[in-house]
Design a protein around this motif. Structure first.
Motif, PDB file in Angstrom:
ATOM      1  N   GLN A   1       9.186  24.187 -35.906  1.00 20.02           N
ATOM      2  CA  GLN A   1       7.743  24.467 -35.852  1.00 20.02           C
ATOM      3  C   GLN A   1       7.357  25.091 -34.510  1.00 20.02           C
ATOM      4  OE1 GLN A   1       5.109  21.212 -37.247  1.00 20.02           O
ATOM      5  NE2 GLN A   1       6.958  20.231 -38.026  1.00 20.02           N
ATOM      6  N   LEU A   2       7.941  24.575 -33.437  1.00 17.02           N
ATOM      7  CA  LEU A   2       7.644  25.119 -32.108  1.00 17.02           C
ATOM      8  C   LEU A   2       8.121  26.564 -32.003  1.00 17.02           C
ATOM      9  CD1 LEU A   2       6.558  24.683 -29.256  1.00 17.02           C
ATOM     10  CD2 LEU A   2       8.795  23.748 -28.621  1.00 17.02           C
ATOM     11  N   PHE A   3       9.309  26.855 -32.501  1.00 18.12           N
ATOM     12  CA  PHE A   3       9.815  28.232 -32.490  1.00 18.12           C
ATOM     13  C   PHE A   3       8.871  29.171 -33.246  1.00 18.12           C
ATOM     14  CE2 PHE A   3      14.583  27.007 -31.985  1.00 18.12           C
ATOM     15  CZ  PHE A   3      14.402  26.911 -30.612  1.00 18.12           C
ATOM     16  N   ILE A   4       8.378  28.717 -34.382  1.00 15.45           N
ATOM     17  CA  ILE A   4       7.469  29.560 -35.180  1.00 15.45           C
ATOM     18  C   ILE A   4       6.186  29.835 -34.411  1.00 15.45           C
ATOM     19  CG2 ILE A   4       6.032  29.620 -37.261  1.00 15.45           C
ATOM     20  CD1 ILE A   4       8.307  28.087 -38.684  1.00 15.45           C
ATOM     21  N   GLU A   5       5.627  28.810 -33.766  1.00 11.83           N
ATOM     22  CA  GLU A   5       4.426  29.020 -32.956  1.00 11.83           C
ATOM     23  C   GLU A   5       4.703  29.991 -31.808  1.00 11.83           C
ATOM     24  OE1 GLU A   5       1.373  28.152 -33.425  1.00 11.83           O
ATOM     25  OE2 GLU A   5       1.706  26.880 -35.166  1.00 11.83           O
ATOM     26  N   MET A   6       5.857  29.863 -31.175  1.00  9.86           N
ATOM     27  CA  MET A   6       6.217  30.777 -30.084  1.00  9.86           C
ATOM     28  C   MET A   6       6.362  32.203 -30.602  1.00  9.86           C
ATOM     29  SD  MET A   6       8.878  28.166 -28.195  1.00  9.86           S
ATOM     30  CE  MET A   6       9.666  29.406 -27.150  1.00  9.86           C
ATOM     31  N   ASN A   7       6.977  32.365 -31.752  1.00  7.42           N
ATOM     32  CA  ASN A   7       7.087  33.692 -32.368  1.00  7.42           C
ATOM     33  C   ASN A   7       5.710  34.305 -32.604  1.00  7.42           C
ATOM     34  OD1 ASN A   7       9.838  34.173 -32.519  1.00  7.42           O
ATOM     35  ND2 ASN A   7      10.065  33.316 -34.573  1.00  7.42           N
ATOM     36  N   ARG A   8       4.792  33.504 -33.113  1.00  5.83           N
ATOM     37  CA  ARG A   8       3.444  33.995 -33.427  1.00  5.83           C
ATOM     38  C   ARG A   8       2.699  34.403 -32.157  1.00  5.83           C
ATOM     39  NH1 ARG A   8       1.843  29.364 -37.978  1.00  5.83           N
ATOM     40  NH2 ARG A   8       3.006  30.309 -39.712  1.00  5.83           N
ATOM     41  N   VAL A   9       2.835  33.597 -31.112  1.00  9.38           N
ATOM     42  CA  VAL A   9       2.196  33.952 -29.841  1.00  9.38           C
ATOM     43  C   VAL A   9       2.792  35.248 -29.301  1.00  9.38           C
ATOM     44  CG1 VAL A   9       1.834  33.257 -27.441  1.00  9.38           C
ATOM     45  CG2 VAL A   9       1.628  31.564 -29.270  1.00  9.38           C
ATOM     46  N   GLN A  10       4.103  35.379 -29.390  1.00  6.28           N
ATOM     47  CA  GLN A  10       4.757  36.592 -28.893  1.00  6.28           C
ATOM     48  C   GLN A  10       4.296  37.823 -29.671  1.00  6.28           C
ATOM     49  OE1 GLN A  10       9.038  36.752 -29.307  1.00  6.28           O
ATOM     50  NE2 GLN A  10       9.250  38.057 -27.504  1.00  6.28           N
ATOM     51  N   GLU A  11       4.100  37.671 -30.975  1.00  6.03           N
ATOM     52  CA  GLU A  11       3.640  38.800 -31.806  1.00  6.03           C
ATOM     53  C   GLU A  11       2.251  39.267 -31.386  1.00  6.03           C
ATOM     54  OE1 GLU A  11       3.878  37.248 -35.716  1.00  6.03           O
ATOM     55  OE2 GLU A  11       6.072  37.381 -35.835  1.00  6.03           O
ATOM     56  N   ILE A  12       1.385  38.315 -31.013  1.00  9.42           N
ATOM     57  CA  ILE A  12       0.022  38.676 -30.595  1.00  9.42           C
ATOM     58  C   ILE A  12       0.031  39.281 -29.198  1.00  9.42           C
ATOM     59  CG2 ILE A  12      -2.286  37.788 -30.122  1.00  9.42           C
ATOM     60  CD1 ILE A  12      -1.685  35.519 -32.143  1.00  9.42           C
ATOM     61  N   SER A  13       0.715  38.620 -28.275  1.00 13.61           N
ATOM     62  CA  SER A  13       0.885  39.109 -26.895  1.00 13.61           C
ATOM     63  C   SER A  13      -0.404  39.646 -26.304  1.00 13.61           C
ATOM     64  CB  SER A  13       1.973  40.197 -26.855  1.00 13.61           C
ATOM     65  OG  SER A  13       3.223  39.661 -27.183  1.00 13.61           O
ATOM     66  N   ARG A  14      -1.461  38.854 -26.343  1.00 18.23           N
ATOM     67  CA  ARG A  14      -2.747  39.319 -25.813  1.00 18.23           C
ATOM     68  C   ARG A  14      -2.703  39.497 -24.299  1.00 18.23           C
ATOM     69  NH1 ARG A  14      -4.800  35.538 -29.718  1.00 18.23           N
ATOM     70  NH2 ARG A  14      -4.590  33.932 -28.113  1.00 18.23           N
ATOM     71  N   GLU A  15      -2.069  38.522 -23.614  1.00 13.50           N
ATOM     72  CA  GLU A  15      -2.064  38.563 -22.151  1.00 13.50           C
ATOM     73  C   GLU A  15      -0.699  38.102 -21.643  1.00 13.50           C
ATOM     74  OE1 GLU A  15      -4.457  36.715 -18.297  1.00 13.50           O
ATOM     75  OE2 GLU A  15      -5.005  36.111 -20.327  1.00 13.50           O
ATOM     76  N   PRO A  16       0.260  39.010 -21.572  1.00 14.41           N
ATOM     77  CA  PRO A  16       1.582  38.607 -21.070  1.00 14.41           C
ATOM     78  C   PRO A  16       1.498  38.146 -19.620  1.00 14.41           C
ATOM     79  CG  PRO A  16       1.413  40.999 -21.195  1.00 14.41           C
ATOM     80  CD  PRO A  16       0.189  40.442 -21.854  1.00 14.41           C
ATOM     81  N   ILE A  17       2.400  37.273 -19.234  1.00 19.24           N
ATOM     82  CA  ILE A  17       2.444  36.784 -17.860  1.00 19.24           C
ATOM     83  C   ILE A  17       3.129  37.839 -17.003  1.00 19.24           C
ATOM     84  CG2 ILE A  17       3.214  34.927 -16.343  1.00 19.24           C
ATOM     85  CD1 ILE A  17       3.337  33.121 -18.803  1.00 19.24           C
ATOM     86  N   ALA A  18       2.410  38.361 -16.036  1.00 18.82           N
ATOM     87  CA  ALA A  18       2.959  39.411 -15.172  1.00 18.82           C
ATOM     88  C   ALA A  18       3.512  38.794 -13.893  1.00 18.82           C
ATOM     89  CB  ALA A  18       1.880  40.429 -14.825  1.00 18.82           C
ATOM     90  N   PRO A  19       4.596  39.342 -13.356  1.00 13.88           N
ATOM     91  CA  PRO A  19       5.131  38.819 -12.093  1.00 13.88           C
ATOM     92  C   PRO A  19       4.208  39.136 -10.930  1.00 13.88           C
ATOM     93  CG  PRO A  19       6.284  40.814 -12.724  1.00 13.88           C
ATOM     94  CD  PRO A  19       5.389  40.461 -13.877  1.00 13.88           C
ATOM     95  N   GLU A  20       4.284  38.300  -9.896  1.00 18.72           N
ATOM     96  CA  GLU A  20       3.516  38.563  -8.688  1.00 18.72           C
ATOM     97  C   GLU A  20       4.063  39.808  -8.007  1.00 18.72           C
ATOM     98  OE1 GLU A  20       3.200  35.184  -6.185  1.00 18.72           O
ATOM     99  OE2 GLU A  20       2.743  33.804  -7.812  1.00 18.72           O
ATOM    100  N   SER A  21       3.187  40.553  -7.356  1.00 17.72           N
ATOM    101  CA  SER A  21       3.627  41.849  -6.819  1.00 17.72           C
ATOM    102  C   SER A  21       2.945  42.202  -5.506  1.00 17.72           C
ATOM    103  CB  SER A  21       3.361  42.955  -7.845  1.00 17.72           C
ATOM    104  OG  SER A  21       1.978  42.996  -8.188  1.00 17.72           O
ATOM    105  N   SER A  22       2.838  41.234  -4.603  1.00 16.28           N
ATOM    106  CA  SER A  22       2.322  41.548  -3.275  1.00 16.28           C
ATOM    107  C   SER A  22       3.387  42.331  -2.504  1.00 16.28           C
ATOM    108  CB  SER A  22       1.982  40.257  -2.527  1.00 16.28           C
ATOM    109  OG  SER A  22       3.174  39.554  -2.189  1.00 16.28           O
ATOM    110  N   GLU A  23       2.997  42.870  -1.377  1.00 16.88           N
ATOM    111  CA  GLU A  23       3.943  43.657  -0.570  1.00 16.88           C
ATOM    112  C   GLU A  23       5.157  42.816  -0.169  1.00 16.88           C
ATOM    113  OE1 GLU A  23       3.986  46.158   3.651  1.00 16.88           O
ATOM    114  OE2 GLU A  23       2.086  45.569   2.733  1.00 16.88           O
ATOM    115  N   LYS A  24       4.914  41.562   0.215  1.00 15.23           N
ATOM    116  CA  LYS A  24       6.021  40.694   0.604  1.00 15.23           C
ATOM    117  C   LYS A  24       6.946  40.413  -0.572  1.00 15.23           C
ATOM    118  CE  LYS A  24       3.655  38.246   4.373  1.00 15.23           C
ATOM    119  NZ  LYS A  24       3.172  36.925   4.869  1.00 15.23           N
ATOM    120  N   GLN A  25       6.362  40.146  -1.740  1.00 19.15           N
ATOM    121  CA  GLN A  25       7.189  39.848  -2.902  1.00 19.15           C
ATOM    122  C   GLN A  25       8.005  41.066  -3.340  1.00 19.15           C
ATOM    123  OE1 GLN A  25       3.775  38.493  -4.776  1.00 19.15           O
ATOM    124  NE2 GLN A  25       4.109  36.342  -4.282  1.00 19.15           N
TER     125      GLN A  25
END
Length: 275
Positions: free
Chosen positions: A147-171
């Motif tokens: 059930q958890l895998f199915i929910e994760m699949n569904r969230v991935q299909e929607i992908s409204r707001e993917p988590i972006a990596p931090e990108s400051s000058e230092k990083q």
């Protein structure tokens, strides 16, 4: 007879009121799912740093280097699942289910409020089942994992707001360092050489790398080398002494010490266990 829950599947919930950062490098040959119930965390994975907030979920494939550190509010609460390959295969055996993220390095999800509710309901059911030790516990947990895998699949299909990596000058500078270490790990690298390569003092270089990733440069370099050594031990018949040389270690003794520290066994034991 009641079925005891064994290490092939473990779920835990932890709440911390004060600052906490993992104090050791971390990768393992099990799959991991990390769900943040409250607070913020900095999460290092796949050479990048991410800021996680409430409701974020990460699936970590086997042998992926990762670490979490404090971020923003010191209070945080999370649920963590670890399960072995054999548990996964037995779980999937009776289902015709496509799970694309099992073949990728990792999956980072930012579910919406509705999806968070569905995911948390499954996770709390898993926690309750593990705690109560009732009959047929393993198959019950397997159905919840599906059930958890199915929910994760569904969230991935929607992908409204993917988590972006931090990108400051230092990083970005640290990401550049990481790319360099991965490309040159076979060489006899020194802090002086890295300092000259990146035009910053060795002291600042060490501090910046540690503050950004949570790892020292030596820790990170050793993990790159040992992961490659594990691959060679598992997939080739190359002698251990040759593998040590080909992964950048200056002696077989040093290689053996670092390998055992990270892999929790000797190189020969690892080869025997993974053939």
């Amino acid at each position: 007879m009641e079925q005891e829950l064994e290490p092939p599947f473990i779920i835990e919930q932890i709440k911390r009121a004060g600052p906490f950062s993992m104090d050791s490098d971390h990768y393992h040959d099990t799959y991991e799912i990390y769900y943040l119930l409250a607070g913020e965390r900095s999460y290092y994975i796949n050479n990048l740093i991410y800021t996680l907030r409430k409701g974020d979920l990460i699936f970590i494939n086997k042998n992926e280097l990762h670490r979490t550190t404090s971020k923003g509010s010191v209070r945080h609460e999370r649920i963590l699942i670890n399960f072995e390959e054999d548990f996964l295969q037995k779980t999937l055996a009776n289902y015709d289910l496509s799970i694309p993220f099992l073949t990728t390095q990792s999956l980072l999800l930012r579910p919406g409020v509705h999806e968070q509710g569905a995911i948390e309901s499954i996770l709390f059911s898993m926690l309750k089942e593990q705690e109560e030790h009732r009959s047929q516990q393993i198959p019950y947990l397997q159905t919840l994992l599906i059930q958890l895998f199915i929910e994760m699949n569904r969230v991935q299909e929607i992908s409204r707001e993917p988590i972006a990596p931090e990108s400051s000058e230092k990083q970005l500078k640290v990401y550049e360092m990481i790319d360099y270490l991965q490309a040159h790990y076979v060489e006899k690298l020194t802090l002086e050489q890295l300092s000259e390569t990146f035009f910053i003092s060795s002291t600042y270089l060490c501090r910046l790398f540690k503050q950004t990733t949570g790892f020292t440069i030596v820790e990170y370099l050793n993990y790159i080398r040992i992961k490659e050594a594990q691959r060679l031990l598992q997939s080739t018949n190359t002698k251990v002494t040759t593998i040590a040389e080909n992964t950048g270690f200056d002696s077989i003794a040093h290689f053996g010490r670092v390998f055992k520290q990270i892999a929790k066994c000797s190189p020969l034991q690892y080869r025997k266990q993974n053939r």
